[in-house]
Write an enzyme that holds these catalytic residues in place. Structure first.
Site, mmCIF file in Angstrom:
data_model
loop_
_atom_site.group_PDB
_atom_site.id
_atom_site.type_symbol
_atom_site.label_atom_id
_atom_site.label_comp_id
_atom_site.label_asym_id
_atom_site.label_seq_id
_atom_site.Cartn_x
_atom_site.Cartn_y
_atom_site.Cartn_z
ATOM 1 N N ASP A 166 -47.703 -84.718 55.590
ATOM 2 C CA ASP A 166 -47.844 -83.793 54.459
ATOM 3 C C ASP A 166 -48.171 -84.656 53.249
ATOM 4 O OD1 ASP A 166 -47.812 -82.051 52.433
ATOM 5 O OD2 ASP A 166 -45.705 -81.443 52.636
ATOM 6 N N ASP A 187 -68.143 -77.089 38.961
ATOM 7 C CA ASP A 187 -68.313 -77.530 40.347
ATOM 8 C C ASP A 187 -69.588 -78.349 40.534
ATOM 9 O OD1 ASP A 187 -67.590 -77.487 43.176
ATOM 10 O OD2 ASP A 187 -69.346 -76.202 43.450
ATOM 11 N N LYS A 219 -78.545 -90.289 47.759
ATOM 12 C CA LYS A 219 -79.786 -89.733 48.329
ATOM 13 C C LYS A 219 -80.972 -90.652 48.024
ATOM 14 C CE LYS A 219 -78.385 -84.887 48.114
ATOM 15 N NZ LYS A 219 -78.754 -84.308 49.396
ATOM 16 N N ARG A 227 -52.782 -82.605 57.896
ATOM 17 C CA ARG A 227 -51.485 -81.975 58.180
ATOM 18 C C ARG A 227 -51.461 -81.245 59.527
ATOM 19 N NH1 ARG A 227 -51.657 -77.610 53.340
ATOM 20 N NH2 ARG A 227 -53.760 -76.880 53.744
ATOM 21 N N HIS A 255 -72.939 -83.620 39.830
ATOM 22 C CA HIS A 255 -74.280 -83.887 40.378
ATOM 23 C C HIS A 255 -75.373 -83.775 39.312
ATOM 24 C CE1 HIS A 255 -72.186 -83.680 44.064
ATOM 25 N NE2 HIS A 255 -72.219 -82.381 44.221
ATOM 26 N N GLU A 272 -78.657 -73.056 45.886
ATOM 27 C CA GLU A 272 -78.102 -72.989 47.244
ATOM 28 C C GLU A 272 -78.241 -71.569 47.765
ATOM 29 O OE1 GLU A 272 -74.241 -75.468 47.626
ATOM 30 O OE2 GLU A 272 -74.191 -74.593 45.638
ATOM 31 N N LYS A 294 -65.310 -85.695 44.466
ATOM 32 C CA LYS A 294 -65.342 -84.872 43.264
ATOM 33 C C LYS A 294 -64.640 -83.550 43.577
ATOM 34 C CE LYS A 294 -68.502 -81.510 44.255
ATOM 35 N NZ LYS A 294 -69.046 -80.299 43.947
ATOM 36 N N HIS A 313 -72.190 -87.667 45.800
ATOM 37 C CA HIS A 313 -73.059 -87.992 46.950
ATOM 38 C C HIS A 313 -74.546 -87.869 46.608
ATOM 39 C CE1 HIS A 313 -72.830 -83.600 47.669
ATOM 40 N NE2 HIS A 313 -74.012 -83.752 48.215
HETATM 41 P P1 NAD Z 1 -61.067 -78.622 53.305
HETATM 42 O O1 NAD Z 1 -60.148 -77.624 52.701
HETATM 43 O O2 NAD Z 1 -62.023 -78.178 54.345
HETATM 44 O O3 NAD Z 1 -60.212 -79.810 53.946
HETATM 45 C C1 NAD Z 1 -59.075 -80.317 53.311
HETATM 46 C C2 NAD Z 1 -58.409 -81.350 54.195
HETATM 47 O O4 NAD Z 1 -57.221 -81.763 53.511
HETATM 48 C C3 NAD Z 1 -57.979 -80.852 55.563
HETATM 49 O O5 NAD Z 1 -58.079 -81.901 56.490
HETATM 50 C C4 NAD Z 1 -56.486 -80.537 55.369
HETATM 51 O O6 NAD Z 1 -55.725 -80.686 56.552
HETATM 52 C C5 NAD Z 1 -56.115 -81.602 54.384
HETATM 53 N N1 NAD Z 1 -54.945 -81.191 53.592
HETATM 54 C C6 NAD Z 1 -54.889 -80.247 52.630
HETATM 55 N N2 NAD Z 1 -53.627 -80.187 52.142
HETATM 56 C C7 NAD Z 1 -52.885 -81.092 52.824
HETATM 57 C C8 NAD Z 1 -51.539 -81.516 52.788
HETATM 58 N N3 NAD Z 1 -50.667 -80.987 51.923
HETATM 59 N N4 NAD Z 1 -51.159 -82.476 53.634
HETATM 60 C C9 NAD Z 1 -52.018 -83.032 54.514
HETATM 61 N N5 NAD Z 1 -53.313 -82.689 54.585
HETATM 62 C C10 NAD Z 1 -53.730 -81.726 53.759
HETATM 63 O O7 NAD Z 1 -61.815 -79.328 52.083
HETATM 64 P P2 NAD Z 1 -63.249 -80.048 52.102
HETATM 65 O O8 NAD Z 1 -64.315 -79.028 51.894
HETATM 66 O O9 NAD Z 1 -63.345 -80.913 53.292
HETATM 67 O O10 NAD Z 1 -63.201 -80.898 50.761
HETATM 68 C C11 NAD Z 1 -62.463 -82.088 50.645
HETATM 69 C C12 NAD Z 1 -62.757 -82.732 49.298
HETATM 70 O O11 NAD Z 1 -64.154 -83.049 49.229
HETATM 71 C C13 NAD Z 1 -62.496 -81.834 48.101
HETATM 72 O O12 NAD Z 1 -62.067 -82.618 47.011
HETATM 73 C C14 NAD Z 1 -63.861 -81.238 47.791
HETATM 74 O O13 NAD Z 1 -63.966 -80.864 46.437
HETATM 75 C C15 NAD Z 1 -64.754 -82.421 48.113
HETATM 76 N N6 NAD Z 1 -66.130 -82.047 48.468
HETATM 77 C C16 NAD Z 1 -66.379 -81.276 49.570
HETATM 78 C C17 NAD Z 1 -67.698 -80.979 49.922
HETATM 79 C C18 NAD Z 1 -68.031 -80.170 51.145
HETATM 80 O O14 NAD Z 1 -69.216 -80.018 51.458
HETATM 81 N N7 NAD Z 1 -67.048 -79.649 51.858
HETATM 82 C C19 NAD Z 1 -68.754 -81.450 49.123
HETATM 83 C C20 NAD Z 1 -68.471 -82.247 48.010
HETATM 84 C C21 NAD Z 1 -67.149 -82.536 47.707
#
Ligand code: NAD
Length: 481
Positions: free
Chosen positions: A82, A222, A169, A43, A227, A203, A135, A165
């Protein structure tokens, strides 16, 4: 192999820290096709040019003119949308119609349904296009079913790739290789020879920045639901008849369905919940966990559980599952504790050196596998009767770069190989067990115990971590080499 990736949530933490670096590595190793393109969707108000500039700053270890970085950036285009509004996608993605795409949803789970609906309306989920979901899928069984059913209305199950993920590994895949490639191990892989199994994901990081999400989930939902239960499945499953996706997933599903539901009268002895308070991690003071909702105190950042698998192979074997944030060390490992020898012949009457055999799979910070045996020192001055623990390193001696787990999973998604992804019925079976734990906690008002950031969790949980030396016993398995 599909050559168009639609990366939803491209500005987010996961995409920036893992997905783009994985793509860069795959391109550098020439594992992606020449026509590979990434459509980065989020977004934030970037143009393709400003997004490329931003992405370059997120890889500071590379010079701006590094060929692999330039190659990646030239393949990326940015699209603003969006994603909560499914009606925007057909228009924004009209130019991609007719391509075989992989859509990767690296966004908050609340967006999975509107994005799937938008992609379907755009014609971008028609076969053979695929959908990759991060997830967590839901926060309990009813919400998971809701997502599964809504997504199934947009794309068939054989083209949905649910990421865990940990399955990407290398030591996790080696677990399968060791188990099923060696009659030696498979012969002792059951309750007669295995006393217990410990799975720890510790962690040092805190919840930092994800308080809103985390307050609604906690460590049980979570980490354990995905995992840790996936690791448990790979240890406990029966040998599949083949390594194709469904044969492996069928066996994992049987394990999940054999998990004994947590009962209220056992939950207080079979679990500990904790929440970190202010403390010191890696020499730096850190704050305690604070829910963004004032007065909310029911989020655990630490959980220890004993699970039992009610089947022929695992009857009576405790699986101790433990995970926490802001712990003393960053360490993920699986420890298989074998039973003691039935009669001790050496150094009578002392047998304190008689350490039972252990097989240790370390996932982080190092990736290695170690088998702990007892062996004679075999030096003439000691004779052959004094034994010492002998750790055998079973890792392959390779000089190759360690791959990010997402590299393997992205490649599998592009190739259409679902073996390392999670099927919908596995998700439902995992939630069924997790919901039994949550219900038992609720029924008993299970307390959330404070622990200091930088510790090993509440002291009440020490018995759940014997293989790691927490609480004063052997320290051998806690850290890497
Ligand atoms: P984040 O909040 O950092 O990023 C979210 C992304 O979604 C951003 O690019 C944001 O712009 C976009 N977004 C959110 N709402 C939006 C909307 N209404 N319109 C357009 N774009 C929108 O989240 P993250 O940490 O990157 O996690 C993303 C997914 O991966 C989640 O489901 C999370 O549970 C999963 N996940 C993340 C990690 C990690 O290490 N960050 C690990 C395992 C799983």
């Amino acid at each position: 192999m599909h050559e168009t990736l639609l990366l939803f949530g491209a500005t987010g933490d996961l995409a920036q820290r893992y997905l783009f670096p994985s793509l860069l590595n795959l391109l550098r190793d020439r594992l992606l096709p020449p026509g590979f393109r990434v459509y980065a969707i989020a977004r934030q108000d970037y143009t393709t040019e400003t997004f490329r500039q931003y992405l370059a700053t997120r890889m500071p270890e590379l010079d701006a003119d590094a060929p692999e970085l330039i190659d990646l950036l030239n393949r990326v285009e940015y699209i603003v949308a969006d994603l909560a509004d499914p009606s925007q996608l057909p228009d924004r993605l009209a130019a991609l119609k007719g391509r075989d795409c992989v859509s990767y949803l690296s966004v908050p789970p609340g967006l999975y349904i509107p994005i799937a609906q938008g992609l379907k309306a755009a014609g971008l989920l028609d076969a053979p296009s695929r959908l990759v979901l991060e997830k967590p899928i839901g926060r309990d069984l009813p919400s998971a079913r809701h997502i599964i059913e809504a997504v199934a209305a947009c794309v068939s199950e054989d083209r949905v790739f649910r990421i865990d993920h940990y399955l990407g590994k290398a030591p996790v895949q080696n677990l399968l290789a060791l188990r099923f490639g060696n009659s030696l191990l498979e012969a002792v892989w059951h309750h007669r020879w295995i006393e217990s199994v410990d799975i720890l994901v510790a962690e040092t990081a805190g919840v930092d920045g994800r308080e809103g999400y985390y307050a609604n989930y906690g460590a049980l939902r979570d980490m354990v639901q995905n995992h840790i239960l996936q690791l448990l499945c790979l240890i406990a499953m029966e040998p599949p008849s083949a390594l194709d996706a469904d044969s492996v997933r069928n066996e994992k599903l049987k394990v999940l369905r054999a998990l004994r539901p947590m009962q209220a009268d056992q939950v207080l002895s079979n679990s500990v919940r904790g929440c970190y308070q202010a403390g010191v991690v890696a020499g730096k003071p850190v704050a305690g966990f604070q829910s963004p909702t004032p007065g909310q105190h029911d989020t655990e950042t630490f959980v220890a559980l004993t699970a039992f698998i009610d089947n022929w192979r695992w009857a009576g074997v405790p699986f101790r599952l433990c995970t926490g944030k802001r712990m003393a060390d960053r360490c993920s490992q699986v420890v298989i504790n074998f039973r003691e020898v039935s009669h001790w012949l050496f150094e009578k009457p002392r047998r304190e050196k008689a350490t039972p055999n252990r097989l240790v799979f370390r996932l982080q910070p190092e990736e290695n596998i170690e088998l702990n045996l007892m062996s004679s020192l075999a030096a003439p001055e000691w004779g052959a009767l004094e034994l010492q623990p002998l750790p055998l390193d079973l890792s392959m001696p390779i000089n190759l770069r360690r791959r990010i787990a997402y590299e393997r999973l992205l490649l599998d998604a592009f190739h259409g190989n679902p073996a390392l992804f999670v099927r919908n019925d596995e998700i439902e079976a995992a939630w069924t067990w997790i919901d039994s734990v949550a219900a038992a906690w609720k029924q008993t008002n299970a307390p959330i115990l404070p622990y200091m950031a930088g510790s090993w969790g509440p002291t009440e949980a020490n018995d759940f971590m014997p293989a790691y030396g927490v609480g004063g016993s052997a320290k051998s398995g806690r850290k890497g080499n």
